[in-house]
Design a protein around this motif. Structure first.
Motif, PDB file in Angstrom:
ATOM      1  N   ALA A  68      -8.037  -6.329  -7.154  1.00  0.00           N
ATOM      2  CA  ALA A  68      -7.050  -5.593  -6.366  1.00  0.00           C
ATOM      3  C   ALA A  68      -5.659  -5.719  -6.972  1.00  0.00           C
ATOM      4  O   ALA A  68      -4.891  -4.750  -7.025  1.00  0.00           O
ATOM      5  CB  ALA A  68      -7.042  -6.095  -4.918  1.00  0.00           C
ATOM      6  N   LEU A 109      -3.165  -2.693  -8.294  1.00  0.00           N
ATOM      7  CA  LEU A 109      -1.840  -2.428  -7.719  1.00  0.00           C
ATOM      8  C   LEU A 109      -0.708  -2.672  -8.697  1.00  0.00           C
ATOM      9  O   LEU A 109       0.289  -1.943  -8.705  1.00  0.00           O
ATOM     10  CB  LEU A 109      -1.634  -3.297  -6.480  1.00  0.00           C
ATOM     11  CG  LEU A 109      -2.508  -3.001  -5.257  1.00  0.00           C
ATOM     12  CD1 LEU A 109      -2.230  -4.024  -4.162  1.00  0.00           C
ATOM     13  CD2 LEU A 109      -2.256  -1.594  -4.734  1.00  0.00           C
ATOM     14  N   THR A 110      -0.814  -3.740  -9.501  1.00  0.00           N
ATOM     15  CA  THR A 110       0.333  -4.161 -10.314  1.00  0.00           C
ATOM     16  C   THR A 110       0.057  -4.183 -11.806  1.00  0.00           C
ATOM     17  O   THR A 110       0.999  -4.321 -12.603  1.00  0.00           O
ATOM     18  CB  THR A 110       0.783  -5.573  -9.893  1.00  0.00           C
ATOM     19  OG1 THR A 110      -0.235  -6.530 -10.268  1.00  0.00           O
ATOM     20  CG2 THR A 110       1.004  -5.658  -8.394  1.00  0.00           C
ATOM     21  N   LEU A 122       4.291  -7.822  -4.934  1.00  0.00           N
ATOM     22  CA  LEU A 122       3.566  -6.847  -4.119  1.00  0.00           C
ATOM     23  C   LEU A 122       4.521  -5.949  -3.331  1.00  0.00           C
ATOM     24  O   LEU A 122       4.075  -5.215  -2.449  1.00  0.00           O
ATOM     25  CB  LEU A 122       2.633  -7.575  -3.130  1.00  0.00           C
ATOM     26  CG  LEU A 122       1.307  -8.099  -3.672  1.00  0.00           C
ATOM     27  CD1 LEU A 122       0.484  -8.726  -2.552  1.00  0.00           C
ATOM     28  CD2 LEU A 122       0.506  -7.013  -4.366  1.00  0.00           C
ATOM     29  N   GLN A 149       3.045  -3.333  -0.682  1.00  0.00           N
ATOM     30  CA  GLN A 149       1.630  -3.234  -0.988  1.00  0.00           C
ATOM     31  C   GLN A 149       0.898  -4.426  -0.366  1.00  0.00           C
ATOM     32  O   GLN A 149       1.519  -5.462  -0.083  1.00  0.00           O
ATOM     33  CB  GLN A 149       1.419  -3.220  -2.502  1.00  0.00           C
ATOM     34  CG  GLN A 149       2.048  -2.013  -3.184  1.00  0.00           C
ATOM     35  CD  GLN A 149       1.996  -2.101  -4.698  1.00  0.00           C
ATOM     36  OE1 GLN A 149       2.290  -3.142  -5.269  1.00  0.00           O
ATOM     37  NE2 GLN A 149       1.627  -1.013  -5.351  1.00  0.00           N
ATOM     38  N   ILE A 201      -3.082  -6.710  -0.014  1.00  0.00           N
ATOM     39  CA  ILE A 201      -4.449  -7.020  -0.428  1.00  0.00           C
ATOM     40  C   ILE A 201      -5.107  -7.793   0.706  1.00  0.00           C
ATOM     41  O   ILE A 201      -4.616  -8.851   1.103  1.00  0.00           O
ATOM     42  CB  ILE A 201      -4.476  -7.863  -1.720  1.00  0.00           C
ATOM     43  CG1 ILE A 201      -3.825  -7.104  -2.882  1.00  0.00           C
ATOM     44  CG2 ILE A 201      -5.907  -8.258  -2.077  1.00  0.00           C
ATOM     45  CD1 ILE A 201      -3.655  -7.938  -4.141  1.00  0.00           C
ATOM     46  N   ALA A 251      -7.232  -2.852  -0.762  1.00  0.00           N
ATOM     47  CA  ALA A 251      -5.855  -2.785  -1.247  1.00  0.00           C
ATOM     48  C   ALA A 251      -5.189  -1.532  -0.697  1.00  0.00           C
ATOM     49  O   ALA A 251      -5.836  -0.502  -0.508  1.00  0.00           O
ATOM     50  CB  ALA A 251      -5.820  -2.769  -2.772  1.00  0.00           C
ATOM     51  N   GLU A 297      -1.020   0.259   0.793  1.00  0.00           N
ATOM     52  CA  GLU A 297       0.442   0.315   0.748  1.00  0.00           C
ATOM     53  C   GLU A 297       0.996   0.800   2.073  1.00  0.00           C
ATOM     54  O   GLU A 297       0.390   1.638   2.747  1.00  0.00           O
ATOM     55  CB  GLU A 297       0.883   1.250  -0.379  1.00  0.00           C
ATOM     56  CG  GLU A 297       2.390   1.377  -0.542  1.00  0.00           C
ATOM     57  CD  GLU A 297       2.772   2.286  -1.708  1.00  0.00           C
ATOM     58  OE1 GLU A 297       3.962   2.636  -1.810  1.00  0.00           O
ATOM     59  OE2 GLU A 297       1.878   2.645  -2.494  1.00  0.00           O
ATOM     60  N   THR A 334     -11.323  -1.776  -3.963  1.00  0.00           N
ATOM     61  CA  THR A 334     -11.101  -1.560  -5.401  1.00  0.00           C
ATOM     62  C   THR A 334     -12.184  -0.670  -5.997  1.00  0.00           C
ATOM     63  O   THR A 334     -11.984  -0.060  -7.045  1.00  0.00           O
ATOM     64  CB  THR A 334     -11.092  -2.905  -6.150  1.00  0.00           C
ATOM     65  OG1 THR A 334     -12.356  -3.562  -5.979  1.00  0.00           O
ATOM     66  CG2 THR A 334      -9.989  -3.807  -5.620  1.00  0.00           C
TER      67      THR A 334
END
Length: 452
Positions: A29, A33-34, A64, A72, A74, A118, A120, A147
């Motif tokens: 995850a 996201l990152t 995050l 965001q 997780i 995950a 936002e 994911t």
């Protein structure tokens, strides 16, 4: 901060991520996201999946929360709903996340059994370089999936099943059938066990933000205002409307009164006003003693009383004002006139029961920062910032007090201080024959509401 961590007053109730399977899911995850992963074999996460250990390793506590405006998250387990939200940039974020988890708990429980979820908190604003951009934030929309895209694939499979059932030639469509079989291998039988997460939008009218030194935006009230912790002259141009800062005590008092947001502690029902005021006085004495270098020792009430006797007329005005109020509560003094300019004024108030009760109490805790218990309960970030600058004797006293008096019964302490949830007021006592002076003159007689 080590003392606070040891007593569970900082990083408390975080969820451990301590198995290879959970760490692997988290990393999937995190990568999505990152673009990053962590080598840590175990760590802890808050309600949003933020880990202070990973933040330290990355050197980025906002890994995050890029730009601090679209959080965001997780989710590895629905148990995260009980965890705090660290490094919050908006006062509404934790409540939104918790509501999302609770509304989708059954689906999230099933999804997190095999994967991480995950997502936002999307407010459609990506740049907060100017305070004016805060006023573009009206709704927060949550988007989330695993994911492996189980939710999206579940929707696709549901659509294809609908086609298969309704289109006359679908039985002969080998491509459609093959696609359904392929998706079903990932999602399972969505006709019996549907996979979905409710898409929700949350309005954000009144809120606090950590941006620009701390701002309280009240838009959904009769007399709107923006209240800045730091001088408003430091802010760039804002949309038309009333803008105040913490130096304008009388204007803030009038704003609170005009919108009927607060009540005096001595007016509140179902609480021991005398005990609350006495405790606030003790906190003020602890601060004075610490400033003067007085050894607090065990800091019992008797010790603090001796400090007060030594100081005499040098006692701070906050203490003297609350002492006069306590004498009135106990029936041994005249009604004190405490104006909004008096340092004790905001110590004597609490929020009325309404939907923004926590937000108003949060602001009051910053306006009355020597009340360390209210500051800790209502505004953790301001508490931690203040704690870092205290003497070791004050740090020890505050940590011991909170661990002893608050941690053992959090909900009971909150109810004793701030009352029941809105709409749960107790009936007014009929045995109190004292005239309702407060009702006649307003909180302290300083801020009057104009006649309708």
């Amino acid at each position: 901060m080590k003392r606070l961590i040891e007593k569970g007053l900082m990083f408390g109730n975080l969820v451990p991520v301590d198995t290879p399977a959970l760490v692997e899911r988290y990393n999937r995850a995190l990568k999505m996201l990152t673009g990053k992963t962590t080598d840590l074999p175990d760590f802890h996460v808050d309600i949003s999946g933020f880990s202070p250990e990973i933040g330290h390793a990355f050197g980025d506590d906002l890994y995050l929360n890029p730009n601090g405006c679209n959080r965001q998250f997780i989710l590895l387990t629905t148990a995260q709903k009980h965890a705090p939200l660290l490094n919050a940039q908006f006062s509404t974020s934790r409540g939104i996340l918790r509501q999302f988890i609770e509304e989708n708990e059954a689906y999230l429980f099933a999804l997190t059994a095999q994967d991480a979820v995950a997502g936002e908190l999307d407010n459609s604003v990506f740049d907060l370089s100017s305070p004016a951009r805060l006023f573009d934030i009206r709704k927060i929309t949550i988007s989330a999936d695993t994911t492996e895209a189980h939710v999206a694939d579940g929707r696709k499979l549901t659509d294809k099943i609908d086609r298969f059932r309704t289109e006359p030639d679908a039985w002969y469509d080998d491509v459609l059938i093959a696609e359904m079989i392929g998706l079903a291998k990932k999602t399972g039988d969505v006709t019996r066990n549907p996979i979905e997460l409710k898409a929700r939008s949350f309005t954000q009218e009144n809120f606090w933000t950590a941006h620009f030194g701390g701002l309280y935006l009240f838009r959904d009230v009769e007399e709107p205002a923006t209240i800045a912790v730091k001088p408003k002259a430091d802010l760039a141009s804002l949309p038309p409307g009333r803008v105040l800062d913490f130096t304008e005590r009388n204007a803030i008092a009038r704003f609170l009164d005009d919108n009927d947001l607060v009540e005096p502690i001595v007016k509140a029902r179902g609480i021991d006003a005398g005990a609350i005021i006495q405790q606030k006085m003790d906190f003020i004495l602890v601060d004075v003693a610490s400033t003067l270098g007085v050894d607090l020792g065990a800091a019992t009430r008797r010790d603090l009383r001796q400090v007060a006797q030594k100081l005499g007329s040098a006692l701070p005005e906050e203490f003297m004002g609350l002492a006069a109020l306590l004498r009135w509560v106990q029936g041994g003094g005249n009604w004190p006139r405490i104006t909004s300019a008096h340092p004790a004024y905001f110590y004597s108030l609490r929020s009325r029961p309404h939907k923004d009760r926590d937000l108003v109490n949060m602001m009051l805790s910053e306006l009355a920062p020597l009340d360390i218990r209210q500051l800790f309960i209502c505004h953790k970030q301001a508490f931690y910032a203040a704690y870092a600058g205290w003497s070791e004797t004050k740090k020890a006293y505050v940590a011991d007090f909170l661990a002893r008096e608050y941690q053992i019964d959090k909900s009971g302490a909150r109810e004793a201080l701030f009352g029941h949830e809105p709409g749960m007021d107790e009936p007014e006592r009929q045995d109190d024959k004292r005239p309702d002076l407060i009702g006649l003159v307003g909180p302290w007689g300083a801020v009057r509401r104009p006649r309708k």
